[in-house]
Design an enzyme around this catalytic site. Structure first.
Site, PDB file in Angstrom:
ATOM      1  N   VAL A  56       8.653  -0.398  -1.122  1.00 57.26           N
ATOM      2  CA  VAL A  56       9.578   0.498  -0.424  1.00 57.26           C
ATOM      3  C   VAL A  56       8.945   1.216   0.752  1.00 57.26           C
ATOM      4  O   VAL A  56       9.618   1.960   1.460  1.00 57.26           O
ATOM      5  CB  VAL A  56      10.176   1.541  -1.396  1.00 57.26           C
ATOM      6  N   SER A  67       5.207   1.254   3.584  1.00 57.71           N
ATOM      7  CA  SER A  67       3.889   0.752   3.928  1.00 57.71           C
ATOM      8  C   SER A  67       3.287   1.606   5.025  1.00 57.71           C
ATOM      9  O   SER A  67       3.992   2.021   5.954  1.00 57.71           O
ATOM     10  CB  SER A  67       3.981  -0.703   4.393  1.00 57.71           C
ATOM     11  N   GLY A  68       2.007   1.882   4.915  1.00 63.78           N
ATOM     12  CA  GLY A  68       1.304   2.648   5.932  1.00 63.78           C
ATOM     13  C   GLY A  68      -0.013   1.986   6.266  1.00 63.78           C
ATOM     14  O   GLY A  68      -0.313   0.884   5.790  1.00 63.78           O
ATOM     15  N   ALA A  69      -0.813   2.660   7.067  1.00 63.45           N
ATOM     16  CA  ALA A  69      -2.063   2.075   7.530  1.00 63.45           C
ATOM     17  C   ALA A  69      -3.027   1.804   6.380  1.00 63.45           C
ATOM     18  O   ALA A  69      -3.757   0.826   6.408  1.00 63.45           O
ATOM     19  CB  ALA A  69      -2.714   3.014   8.551  1.00 63.45           C
ATOM     20  N   TYR A  70      -3.020   2.664   5.370  1.00 61.50           N
ATOM     21  CA  TYR A  70      -3.988   2.521   4.295  1.00 61.50           C
ATOM     22  C   TYR A  70      -3.371   2.517   2.903  1.00 61.50           C
ATOM     23  O   TYR A  70      -4.080   2.671   1.925  1.00 61.50           O
ATOM     24  CB  TYR A  70      -5.050   3.624   4.392  1.00 61.50           C
ATOM     25  N   ASP A 119       0.296   1.146   0.356  1.00 61.25           N
ATOM     26  CA  ASP A 119       1.633   0.591   0.175  1.00 61.25           C
ATOM     27  C   ASP A 119       2.257   1.265  -1.037  1.00 61.25           C
ATOM     28  O   ASP A 119       1.560   1.618  -1.992  1.00 61.25           O
ATOM     29  CB  ASP A 119       1.566  -0.919  -0.049  1.00 61.25           C
ATOM     30  N   LYS A 140       1.673   3.792  -5.891  1.00 62.35           N
ATOM     31  CA  LYS A 140       1.066   3.933  -4.570  1.00 62.35           C
ATOM     32  C   LYS A 140      -0.300   3.256  -4.581  1.00 62.35           C
ATOM     33  O   LYS A 140      -1.246   3.735  -5.208  1.00 62.35           O
ATOM     34  CB  LYS A 140       0.937   5.411  -4.201  1.00 62.35           C
ATOM     35  N   ASP A 142      -2.037  18.090   5.945  1.00 63.26           N
ATOM     36  CA  ASP A 142      -1.018  17.254   6.590  1.00 63.26           C
ATOM     37  C   ASP A 142       0.373  17.676   6.153  1.00 63.26           C
ATOM     38  O   ASP A 142       1.208  16.840   5.785  1.00 63.26           O
ATOM     39  CB  ASP A 142      -1.254  15.779   6.278  1.00 63.26           C
TER      40      ASP A 142
END
Length: 482
Positions: free
Chosen positions: A27, A29-32, A34, A50, A148
């Site tokens: 559902v 996805s990012g740089a580091y 899923d 995750k 963040d």
């Protein structure tokens, strides 16, 4: 988004995971990392898996969530899987939407049927704010700086419960001596139904696997000495990192949390990255070196505190408070307060509103690493926060002002704001059941690096900035922006 073939997903080759969970779909996805939606086979509960490909991010997220276990406004870590030769997989509670979607839908609704000029009723606004403050207070009580905070990292359940998530950039602002005893235990097992905070932080050793059984440590989990813990940790860091510094100093994975649909963070590709825009010929990359050093290259630009923009590596919990002020301002107006297109543009927007950063506004600011390198023309008449927060009450403006202070020492803490008179005045905060909770996250390409907002970023800060003067000095360059 169409999921990839199951055979191409490394998570499907993990027998320890597929034995306990049915993976339904990817559902986000990012740089580091899923994120997958999954069903726990033992009871049918929907969870988020995750899979984190970056060692440091995984370590920090697990460590922070273990410490914060039992805090009602922190996302629940049910368990995790992590062996030395595999990526960490965190099993998190599945939350369908986030505060960014709340803001987006409120903006769509406009003022029809609500209050003139506002998209969120005051009672709703107060309830969202109280929940954010409660979650952040839990972090700061435990000396955890999130680093963040932004609307897309504030997840929301179907019943309106808001929880802080995505602790991959979090740091615990204590050295190794914070451990009260002479031993550090391996991670305790975590149960989502447990609501009792741990008595002390649990250190996490990669290469171990945790499972959920009543929130107690298993008999086979023997404690190790502090010296052994840090020795193994150093070995793993050396093995997992090809660089001398933390990957996060140059890359971000800010939104790959346990959200049903997750996005990537404010990915930056500009010449200032790594050296805090100093352009010094002898400058280096600030490092999170595993020994307590911090980096200024954290967080998402729109919510980044001035001390980070000027390259500070000695900041504290107060950077979260600045982010909080930006979030509250966006809740009030349904528009981002400082939507900078590049880091220099971010600084110029802040100065145009609050005025120049000076020794008068923050004694000691001239000692910031990049303060003598980057300068701006004097802002004679800053517009002020009042001009940005139209249709807001004096109490609301006051809260934002107490957070958006140049001097970190003057920023109001989450605990202080929870006691503010604003929250006890009519209209009172509404119950969770009366909150408008979006049914799902806003429709957007989840793999888009722009994340929730259209950052319209250029490849270089220089593309976004007008005339500037560059002069040489003993250490490198000094840049003045008009």
């Amino acid at each position: 988004m169409e999921p990839s073939s199951a055979k191409s997903w490394s998570i499907h080759s993990r027998p320890d995971i597929i034995h306990k969970y049915e993976i339904l779909e990817r559902v986000g996805s990012g740089a580091y990392s899923d994120v997958y939606r999954a069903r726990r086979l033992s009871d049918g509960v929907i969870v988020a898996l995750k899979e984190i490909h970056d060692y440091q991010s995984a370590f920090r997220e697990i460590e922070a969530l273990q410490i914060l276990q039992g805090s009602p406004n922190i996302v629940v870590l049910h368990e995790y899987f992590w062996r030395e030769d595999e990526d960490a997989v965190l099993v998190l509670e599945f939350m369908r939407t986030d505060l960014a979607t709340v803001i987006a839908e409120a903006k769509k609704r406009g003022s029809d049927g609500v209050e003139s000029g506002r998209g969120l009723a005051v009672g709703e606004l107060k309830r969202w704010m109280i929940q954010i403050l409660s979650g952040l207070d839990a972090c700061h009580r435990n000396m955890i700086v999130h680093r963040d905070l932004k609307p897309s990292n504030l997840l929301i359940s179907d019943d309106g419960m808001l929880k802080l998530a995505d602790f991959g950039q979090a740091r615990i602002l204590m050295g190794p001596d914070y451990v009260e005893s002479n031993e550090i235990s391996q991670p305790c097992e975590i149960n989502s139904s447990d609501q009792v905070p741990s008595s002390q932080p649990s250190a996490v050793l990669p290469g171990t696997e945790s499972s959920v059984r009543e929130g107690n440590r298993t008999e086979e989990q023997e404690p190790i000495s502090k010296e052994e813990y840090f020795r193994v940790l150093d070995e793993l860091k050396a093995k997992n990192s090809a660089n001398e510094f933390d990957k996060e100093t140059c890359t971000y994975d800010g939104d790959t949390s346990c959200l049903a649909t997750c996005t990537t963070s404010d990915l930056e590709d500009d010449p200032f990255k790594g050296s805090s825009y100093s352009y010094e010929m002898e400058g280096g990359v600030p490092a999170d070196d595993g020994h307590g050093s911090l980096t200024s290259c954290v967080g998402t630009r729109w919510f980044r505190a001035p001390e980070l923009l000027y390259g500070s590596t000695s900041y504290g919990l107060e950077i979260d408070l600045w982010s909080l002020g930006c979030i509250f301002a966006e809740l009030l107006t349904l528009e981002p307060l400082f939507p900078g297109t590049a880091d220099i543009d971010q600084m110029s927007r802040i100065f145009a509103t609050l005025g120049n950063l000076t020794e008068e506004s923050w004694p000691g600011c001239s000692e910031l690493p990049d303060f003598q390198i980057i300068s701006f023309n004097t802002i004679e008449k800053p517009i002020g926060l009042e001009a940005c927060l139209t249709n807001c009450s004096s109490d609301e403006i006051s809260i934002v002002k107490r957070l958006l202070c140049y001097n970190p020492a003057n920023r109001a803490t989450a605990m202080e704001l929870l006691q503010d008179k604003y929250f006890t005045k009519e209209p009172l905060p509404v119950p969770l059941s009366e909150l408008h909770v979006p049914s799902t996250k806003s429709g957007q390409d989840e793999d888009s690096p722009a994340g929730w907002y259209d950052y319209n970023e250029s490849d270089s800060d220089m593309d976004e900035i007008g005339p500037m003067n560059v002069t040489t000095n003993a250490t490198g360059y000094s840049i003045q922006f008009d």
